[in-house]
Design a protein around this motif. Structure first.
Motif, PDB file in Angstrom:
ATOM      1  N   ILE A 143      -2.126  10.642  10.865  1.00 20.32           N
ATOM      2  CA  ILE A 143      -1.050   9.982  10.121  1.00 20.32           C
ATOM      3  C   ILE A 143      -1.258   8.470  10.107  1.00 20.32           C
ATOM      4  N   ILE A 144      -1.662   7.934  11.272  1.00 24.80           N
ATOM      5  CA  ILE A 144      -1.916   6.481  11.340  1.00 24.80           C
ATOM      6  C   ILE A 144      -3.037   6.103  10.383  1.00 24.80           C
ATOM      7  N   ALA A 145      -4.105   6.948  10.386  1.00 28.49           N
ATOM      8  CA  ALA A 145      -5.251   6.675   9.511  1.00 28.49           C
ATOM      9  C   ALA A 145      -4.821   6.678   8.046  1.00 28.49           C
ATOM     10  N   VAL A 146      -4.039   7.705   7.682  1.00 36.09           N
ATOM     11  CA  VAL A 146      -3.545   7.780   6.295  1.00 36.09           C
ATOM     12  C   VAL A 146      -2.719   6.545   5.974  1.00 36.09           C
ATOM     13  N   GLY A 147      -1.859   6.175   6.904  1.00 30.68           N
ATOM     14  CA  GLY A 147      -0.997   5.000   6.709  1.00 30.68           C
ATOM     15  C   GLY A 147      -1.806   3.749   6.486  1.00 30.68           C
ATOM     16  N   ILE A 148      -2.824   3.546   7.374  1.00 27.22           N
ATOM     17  CA  ILE A 148      -3.664   2.339   7.269  1.00 27.22           C
ATOM     18  C   ILE A 148      -4.420   2.342   5.948  1.00 27.22           C
ATOM     19  N   THR A 149      -4.996   3.505   5.614  1.00 19.26           N
ATOM     20  CA  THR A 149      -5.744   3.638   4.362  1.00 19.26           C
ATOM     21  C   THR A 149      -4.872   3.255   3.172  1.00 19.26           C
ATOM     22  N   VAL A 161      -2.147   1.454   3.160  1.00 19.77           N
ATOM     23  CA  VAL A 161      -1.752   0.037   3.167  1.00 19.77           C
ATOM     24  C   VAL A 161      -2.896  -0.825   2.652  1.00 19.77           C
ATOM     25  N   ILE A 162      -4.136  -0.536   3.173  1.00 14.96           N
ATOM     26  CA  ILE A 162      -5.305  -1.322   2.734  1.00 14.96           C
ATOM     27  C   ILE A 162      -5.537  -1.105   1.237  1.00 14.96           C
ATOM     28  N   GLY A 163      -5.467   0.179   0.860  1.00 15.42           N
ATOM     29  CA  GLY A 163      -5.621   0.513  -0.569  1.00 15.42           C
ATOM     30  C   GLY A 163      -4.588  -0.226  -1.411  1.00 15.42           C
ATOM     31  N   ALA A 164      -3.350  -0.201  -0.942  1.00 11.37           N
ATOM     32  CA  ALA A 164      -2.255  -0.860  -1.662  1.00 11.37           C
ATOM     33  C   ALA A 164      -2.507  -2.350  -1.780  1.00 11.37           C
ATOM     34  N   ALA A 165      -2.997  -2.943  -0.668  1.00 14.60           N
ATOM     35  CA  ALA A 165      -3.266  -4.383  -0.674  1.00 14.60           C
ATOM     36  C   ALA A 165      -4.336  -4.704  -1.708  1.00 14.60           C
ATOM     37  N   GLY A 166      -5.434  -3.868  -1.666  1.00 17.66           N
ATOM     38  CA  GLY A 166      -6.529  -4.088  -2.614  1.00 17.66           C
ATOM     39  C   GLY A 166      -6.043  -3.990  -4.057  1.00 17.66           C
ATOM     40  N   VAL A 167      -5.346  -2.906  -4.340  1.00 12.09           N
ATOM     41  CA  VAL A 167      -4.840  -2.670  -5.702  1.00 12.09           C
ATOM     42  C   VAL A 167      -3.866  -3.779  -6.111  1.00 12.09           C
ATOM     43  N   GLY A 168      -3.022  -4.158  -5.181  1.00 11.83           N
ATOM     44  CA  GLY A 168      -2.010  -5.184  -5.439  1.00 11.83           C
ATOM     45  C   GLY A 168      -2.650  -6.523  -5.776  1.00 11.83           C
ATOM     46  N   ILE A 169      -3.647  -6.899  -4.929  1.00  9.86           N
ATOM     47  CA  ILE A 169      -4.326  -8.190  -5.154  1.00  9.86           C
ATOM     48  C   ILE A 169      -5.017  -8.189  -6.515  1.00  9.86           C
ATOM     49  N   THR A 170      -5.720  -7.062  -6.798  1.00 10.47           N
ATOM     50  CA  THR A 170      -6.392  -6.939  -8.100  1.00 10.47           C
ATOM     51  C   THR A 170      -5.390  -7.096  -9.245  1.00 10.47           C
ATOM     52  N   GLY A 171      -4.262  -6.396  -9.073  1.00  9.93           N
ATOM     53  CA  GLY A 171      -3.211  -6.450 -10.103  1.00  9.93           C
ATOM     54  C   GLY A 171      -2.720  -7.862 -10.322  1.00  9.93           C
ATOM     55  N   ILE A 172      -2.455  -8.590  -9.209  1.00  8.69           N
ATOM     56  CA  ILE A 172      -1.931  -9.967  -9.319  1.00  8.69           C
ATOM     57  C   ILE A 172      -2.970 -10.874  -9.974  1.00  8.69           C
ATOM     58  N   VAL A 173      -4.260 -10.709  -9.504  1.00  8.31           N
ATOM     59  CA  VAL A 173      -5.343 -11.526 -10.089  1.00  8.31           C
ATOM     60  C   VAL A 173      -5.446 -11.276 -11.595  1.00  8.31           C
ATOM     61  N   LEU A 174      -5.409  -9.967 -11.948  1.00 11.69           N
ATOM     62  CA  LEU A 174      -5.480  -9.613 -13.372  1.00 11.69           C
ATOM     63  C   LEU A 174      -4.314 -10.238 -14.140  1.00 11.69           C
ATOM     64  N   PHE A 175      -3.103 -10.186 -13.509  1.00  9.54           N
ATOM     65  CA  PHE A 175      -1.908 -10.737 -14.158  1.00  9.54           C
ATOM     66  C   PHE A 175      -2.061 -12.239 -14.402  1.00  9.54           C
ATOM     67  N   LEU A 176      -2.569 -12.926 -13.328  1.00  5.42           N
ATOM     68  CA  LEU A 176      -2.711 -14.384 -13.429  1.00  5.42           C
ATOM     69  C   LEU A 176      -3.793 -14.780 -14.426  1.00  5.42           C
ATOM     70  N   LEU A 220       2.765  -0.761  -5.161  1.00 12.01           N
ATOM     71  CA  LEU A 220       4.093  -0.503  -4.603  1.00 12.01           C
ATOM     72  C   LEU A 220       4.223   0.975  -4.193  1.00 12.01           C
ATOM     73  N   LEU A 221       3.652   1.856  -5.037  1.00  9.45           N
ATOM     74  CA  LEU A 221       3.686   3.291  -4.737  1.00  9.45           C
ATOM     75  C   LEU A 221       2.952   3.580  -3.428  1.00  9.45           C
ATOM     76  N   LEU A 222       1.750   2.962  -3.276  1.00 11.06           N
ATOM     77  CA  LEU A 222       0.945   3.180  -2.071  1.00 11.06           C
ATOM     78  C   LEU A 222       1.665   2.658  -0.845  1.00 11.06           C
ATOM     79  N   VAL A 223       2.302   1.472  -0.977  1.00 14.58           N
ATOM     80  CA  VAL A 223       3.065   0.904   0.144  1.00 14.58           C
ATOM     81  C   VAL A 223       4.168   1.881   0.555  1.00 14.58           C
ATOM     82  N   GLY A 224       4.805   2.461  -0.461  1.00 11.85           N
ATOM     83  CA  GLY A 224       5.866   3.443  -0.181  1.00 11.85           C
ATOM     84  C   GLY A 224       5.329   4.619   0.606  1.00 11.85           C
ATOM     85  N   VAL A 225       4.181   5.138   0.162  1.00 13.28           N
ATOM     86  CA  VAL A 225       3.595   6.284   0.868  1.00 13.28           C
ATOM     87  C   VAL A 225       3.224   5.897   2.296  1.00 13.28           C
ATOM     88  N   GLY A 226       2.621   4.685   2.457  1.00 16.02           N
ATOM     89  CA  GLY A 226       2.236   4.201   3.807  1.00 16.02           C
ATOM     90  C   GLY A 226       3.438   4.107   4.718  1.00 16.02           C
TER      91      GLY A 226
END
Lengths: 109, 204
Positions: free
Chosen positions: B121-127, B129-144, B172-178
């Motif tokens: 469960i911890i591994a899934v959570g970390i995955t 969160v990291i995935g969410a961070a990556g996707v989120g950063i990409t999204g923000i960069v793309l937006f900017l 946001l979805l990934l953060v929710g799942v984490g």
């Protein structure tokens, strides 16, 4: 001497020997025999009686490839000795009564 | 007569005395004979001093009967239940000794399963969160950077902007799942600790 009376006295003699330290059958006979004549067939029931009465405990020690049973006096056994010693004055009074002697009274001059 | 013959002669004549008591008596006389020989007497002297073995056995029987008037007729009645209870106790001890590695193994197995689930469960959570961070950063960069893409044409800008929104939503979805996974883990830990403390309370 009366058998029952001697029996009771020998119980105390055996316990008295054990106050000097744990001992085994043959040694107890040798020690008691210095004061009172006693055979092994007399000692066995005495030890058995004292053990079942809680006056002594036993343990075995290896000796020359065999087991030697040692006997150790308990607190209850020590109490038995002091009870006997305390009761001696009563015994003396009975003796005096039987022998028809005037009781020795040390308070009288 | 040797000391062995003497003892077996006594033993033969101890009929009616319980086995355990008989063994104690014979041990006593055996020890006495050995000690007397050790102290310097000859075997014959010791045997002679003890006297007729049949008479000694008779004396021992008399003594036993005198000291155990209620037990001389039949074997001691109070020995049976005592024996049984000590037998049960022994059985219980044996069962515990045999069973304890098994119990230990089961406890270890359950603990390791729970530990494995927690790690997963911890591994899934970390995955997530990291995935969410990556996707989120990409999204923000793309937006900017979507405004820079205006130079490539309005439609390019629109596609990039849409993509950036999509990525942020995914983040946001990934953060929710984490967060859900971590909450699940907390729930599991609480359940296990509750179970353990309930067992303890029952034991007390």
């Amino acid at each position: 001497m009366d058998v029952q009376m001697k029996k009771g006295l020998l119980d105390i003699c055996v316990l008295s020997v054990l106050t000097k330290g744990d001992s085994y059958g043959y040694q107890i006979i040798s020690d008691v025999s210095r004061g009172v004549a006693m055979s092994e067939s007399t000692l066995y029931p005495i030890l058995k009686r004292l053990e079942s009465g809680g006056a002594l405990t036993t343990y075995s020690v290896a000796h020359n490839g065999r087991l030697r049973k040692y006997y150790r006096i308990t607190d209850a056994g020590r109490v038995k000795i002091s009870e006997f010693l305390d009761g001696w004055h009563e015994m003396q009074a009975i003796y005096d009564f039987i022998s028809g002697k005037e009781p020795e009274d040390h308070d009288k001059i | 007569m040797t000391k062995y013959e003497y003892i077996s002669e006594v033993e033969k004549n101890l009929g009616g005395i319980p086995y355990i008591e008989k063994v104690k008596m014979l041990d006593f006389y055996r020890e006495m004979i050995e000690d007397k020989i050790e102290s310097g007497m000859s075997e014959e002297e010791v045997i002679a001093e003890l006297g007729d073995p049949v008479l000694l056995a008779a004396r021992l029987r008399d003594e036993y009967r005198m000291n155990n008037p209620e037990q001389s007729a039949s074997p001691p009645p109070n020995q049976m239940p005592q024996k049984r209870s000590s037998g049960w106790k022994a059985l219980l001890v044996i069962a515990l000794i045999i069973g304890s590695p098994l119990i230990l193994a089961v406890i270890v197995a359950v603990a390791s399963i729970l530990f494995g689930i927690a790690i997963a469960i911890i591994a899934v959570g970390i995955t997530f969160v990291i995935g969410a961070a990556g996707v989120g950063i990409t999204g923000i960069v793309l937006f900017l950077t979507s405004f820079l893409a205006l130079s490539g044409g309005f439609y390019t800008f629109l596609v990039q902007l849409g993509l950036s929104f999509l990525l942020i939503a995914l983040c946001l979805l990934l953060v929710g799942v984490g967060v859900g996974a971590i909450q699940l883990l907390m729930l599991l830990i609480r359940a296990v600790s509750n179970a353990i403390s309930a067992r303890k309370r029952k034991a007390v």
